[in-house]
Enzyme design. Sequence first.
Site, PDB file in Angstrom:
ATOM      1  N   PHE A 271       0.006  10.678  -7.043  1.00 36.30           N
ATOM      2  CA  PHE A 271       0.078   9.229  -6.826  1.00 36.30           C
ATOM      3  C   PHE A 271      -0.661   8.495  -7.939  1.00 36.30           C
ATOM      4  O   PHE A 271      -0.632   7.346  -8.079  1.00 36.30           O
ATOM      5  CB  PHE A 271      -0.524   8.853  -5.468  1.00 36.30           C
TER       6      PHE A 271
ATOM      7  N   GLY B  93       0.840  -1.206   0.000  1.00 34.25           N
ATOM      8  CA  GLY B  93       0.000   0.000   0.000  1.00 34.25           C
ATOM      9  C   GLY B  93       0.868   1.247   0.000  1.00 34.25           C
ATOM     10  O   GLY B  93       0.561   2.239  -0.668  1.00 34.25           O
TER      11      GLY B  93
ATOM     12  N   TRP C 263       2.261   1.746  -3.422  1.00 32.88           N
ATOM     13  CA  TRP C 263       1.229   2.260  -4.340  1.00 32.88           C
ATOM     14  C   TRP C 263       1.274   3.788  -4.393  1.00 32.88           C
ATOM     15  O   TRP C 263       1.009   4.395  -5.439  1.00 32.88           O
ATOM     16  CB  TRP C 263      -0.146   1.789  -3.858  1.00 32.88           C
ATOM     17  N   HIS C 264       1.634   4.411  -3.254  1.00 32.23           N
ATOM     18  CA  HIS C 264       1.624   5.873  -3.209  1.00 32.23           C
ATOM     19  C   HIS C 264       2.734   6.493  -4.060  1.00 32.23           C
ATOM     20  O   HIS C 264       2.597   7.648  -4.477  1.00 32.23           O
ATOM     21  CB  HIS C 264       1.770   6.362  -1.761  1.00 32.23           C
ATOM     22  N   GLY C 265       3.801   5.790  -4.271  1.00 32.51           N
ATOM     23  CA  GLY C 265       4.847   6.384  -5.091  1.00 32.51           C
ATOM     24  C   GLY C 265       6.104   5.545  -5.105  1.00 32.51           C
ATOM     25  O   GLY C 265       6.322   4.690  -4.238  1.00 32.51           O
TER      26      GLY C 265
END
Lengths: 365, 478
Positions: free
Chosen positions: B478, B340, B343-345
Amino acid sequence: MTEKSSAGLGDTASRDKLDEVHVPDDDRAGPFMMQFAAVAIVIALGVAGFYATVDPHDKFPSDIYRPLIVDWTESKLNLLDRQDEMPATVILGSSRAMALEPKYIAQTGLGPAPAFSLAIPSSTSKDHKLLYDFFVARDAAPDVMVVTLDMDVRAEVPSVAQGSAAYARLTGRTPDIIDRVSQVGKAFSVGGIVDTGRVLYFNHVAAYPAERMVLLEDGATDFPFIAERRAAGTFNLESAIDAHLAAQVRPYYATEEPSMVALGYIEDLAHAASANGTRLHVIVPPVHPLLAERLAVEVAWLAQHEEAVVDRLKGTCSSSVTIYDFRELETFGGDPEDFFDGWNYMEKNGRLLVDAMIEGTGSIC
Amino acid sequence: MPLPVASIQATFDRLGCDALFNTSCFLFLFLPIALAGYWAVPNRRWKLAWITAMSFIFYAFWDARFVALLAASAVVDYSVARRIAAAATDVARKRWLIGSIAFNLGVLGFFKYAVFAMENAQSLFDLLGMGVKLPYYNIILPVGISFYTFQTMSYTIDVYRRVVDPTRDFVKYLAYVSLFPQLVAGPIVRYATLSKQLDDLPRRPAAKILALGLTLFVLGLSKKVLIADVIAYRIEPMWADLAGLTTVTAWMALMGYGLQLYFDFSGYSDMAIGLGALLGLRFPINFNAPYQALNPADFWRRWHISLSTFLRDYLYIPLGGNRGAASRVLINLVIVMGLGGLWHGANWTFIVWGLYQGGLLVLYQVTRATWDGWPAWIQRGITLALIYFSWTIFRASSLGDTAELLSHLWSWDFTGLGMQLPFIGILVAVFAFTLMAPATAILKIQFTLPRAVGLAILFLACVVMMNTIQSPFLYYQF
């Protein structure tokens, strides 16, 4: 997907009641939206109307209040529109050309009447070319043009005309909806609202700050605040030069090599003037000796730089183009007291410059 | 003849259009046209076609070249889902599913993680002295790719799981994938949530829903423009010069970012929900007063809910979820939150942040009996401290920056405290607000005259501030 709990990653059971937004059971929704729209429109029209009426940035031709910040390009073009005929002599340049009086130039015969000053503070060589093209496009190329060389030969200086509301008019582009909307948009900025308030304050509560120049009908500029301060004994030229050096001058001495872009515009201007039958006088304007002395200490490459500029400009000399090097007051008998800061001379020196040009003194061609 | 993409883009740029809600172009040009056209066309098919076209235009505001990628992503999952439904065997169904996931993660991986992977590989080669020089590519990260890829993947997986039937209506599916309210920064809406709504689009708008949408949109815009952007304007210079922080500015940077992030992202989500309502659609809520959480698990039930439920349903449960040994559950939590974070960067800070969040969930699971026995204010205080600390990792561009900021928190340098007091007062007030106020999206809204006046004033205040300070949404990247 049916687990009751998942250790924190979204508990299905406890989230069910929050899955969707609560829709109010309220019959007043229709009137609510009308009220919202009505209030928003009334306030918006009020703010926009107030801004347009007060006109802090002199964007709309109303003249109800004195503007706070002058869009010199637009103001001068508005003034030009009000002339009976297109000028036969035009002055172009930055604030360093603003003390050249159109009437004096016409009176002494340096250029024919009517004469008009399109000198604009912080104007660049690109702006000079743009303004000349504006005349050419209207089939009104002046007979004589006097242009000062400006700071953009030493630093990257943005075009003033390009940032003006009059840019579309200057370039012959029809102002489109974007231009108009962006003007109205300024009313809805913190700065626009604050400036509107300031104009009202200056007009109704306190006087405007004294450091202002006054625009005359032929585009010339008057400097009453200097006379007022001199009369009151509160003007100290040395302090003004020091303050000017600290606040404004230093950033302009950024480029050791002369800006070929800026000089290129002057060369283009010279070619265009020759092609359109305009007699062009280009002035390298004077610097107060005190500022020159301080700059010589601070900017080691200055003398070399200036010689390079003058050398390059010599290349533009022709039968219709004359270049004058008036950096030093001695070349035109200038008065060191007739300045309001290190760069900006006033009327007396402006007249002396015109006299010198008529006599051919200071010409490097 | 090729599409004149460059001239289209130039026109959008000249109009000041971007794929953002807080622009004059969106508020006064795009949205009125989108809504007027949507409610003017007579039937469902035209409404779907109109809103899909407008959504693609909205996406093109950012970069017209990447509209094709969005369309390709939709086409692939639309086709694969139908293949899955038509497959004769479970093996075939699974193959199609794997193909779809490989495509989606491949696209996401290429655009989002390729440069990161190559940079790290290069660092490793350099460290080992292997003398290998990898080429460098400047790959543009398409806006919203993380969101729409997760949406298309969730559709295909749900079809595979037989949770939803594949649609034969391609325009409806395109509308689902591209709906402009939630296209670039969520919430991640499941097909199951929208499918029936898209089948039963109301012909005429219901005043109640429109008024609700308007209210949520303006409240969300206010959260973004009047709070998040104003805080950002003050704290961005602090984050840009971490070495120059004093104790005062370090705390302001830390607290300010936690508030900025919340008001920015929850503001966007409120606007998305509000815009959905203006189209007659109801999106799930994405935030529920997260800074009032009692523990890390509660926090993730309240923060970016559409992501946490996505991770739960499509990653955590397939990994085994709560089943199996306690240690396995805890490991699953860390893996899921680590991914997770990623996923943000594409940055180690996001991975570490994700692992840290996983660690917090583990900590809570292990100490649950004790934790839940504490008074609520202690639970909230500890949770807040742990979460705010995590933002130092999330915001920093490197772990070194995080350490730099933390070192200044306790440097006892109170230079400039007096000058900062007014802004500190604002931060404290906003912080207190987050501890007490309910989530915007579940407010009991009433349609009264004073509220209409207040909402209009808020809206105009936003317009004024938008013309002064403007910034993209944080989750846009993102």
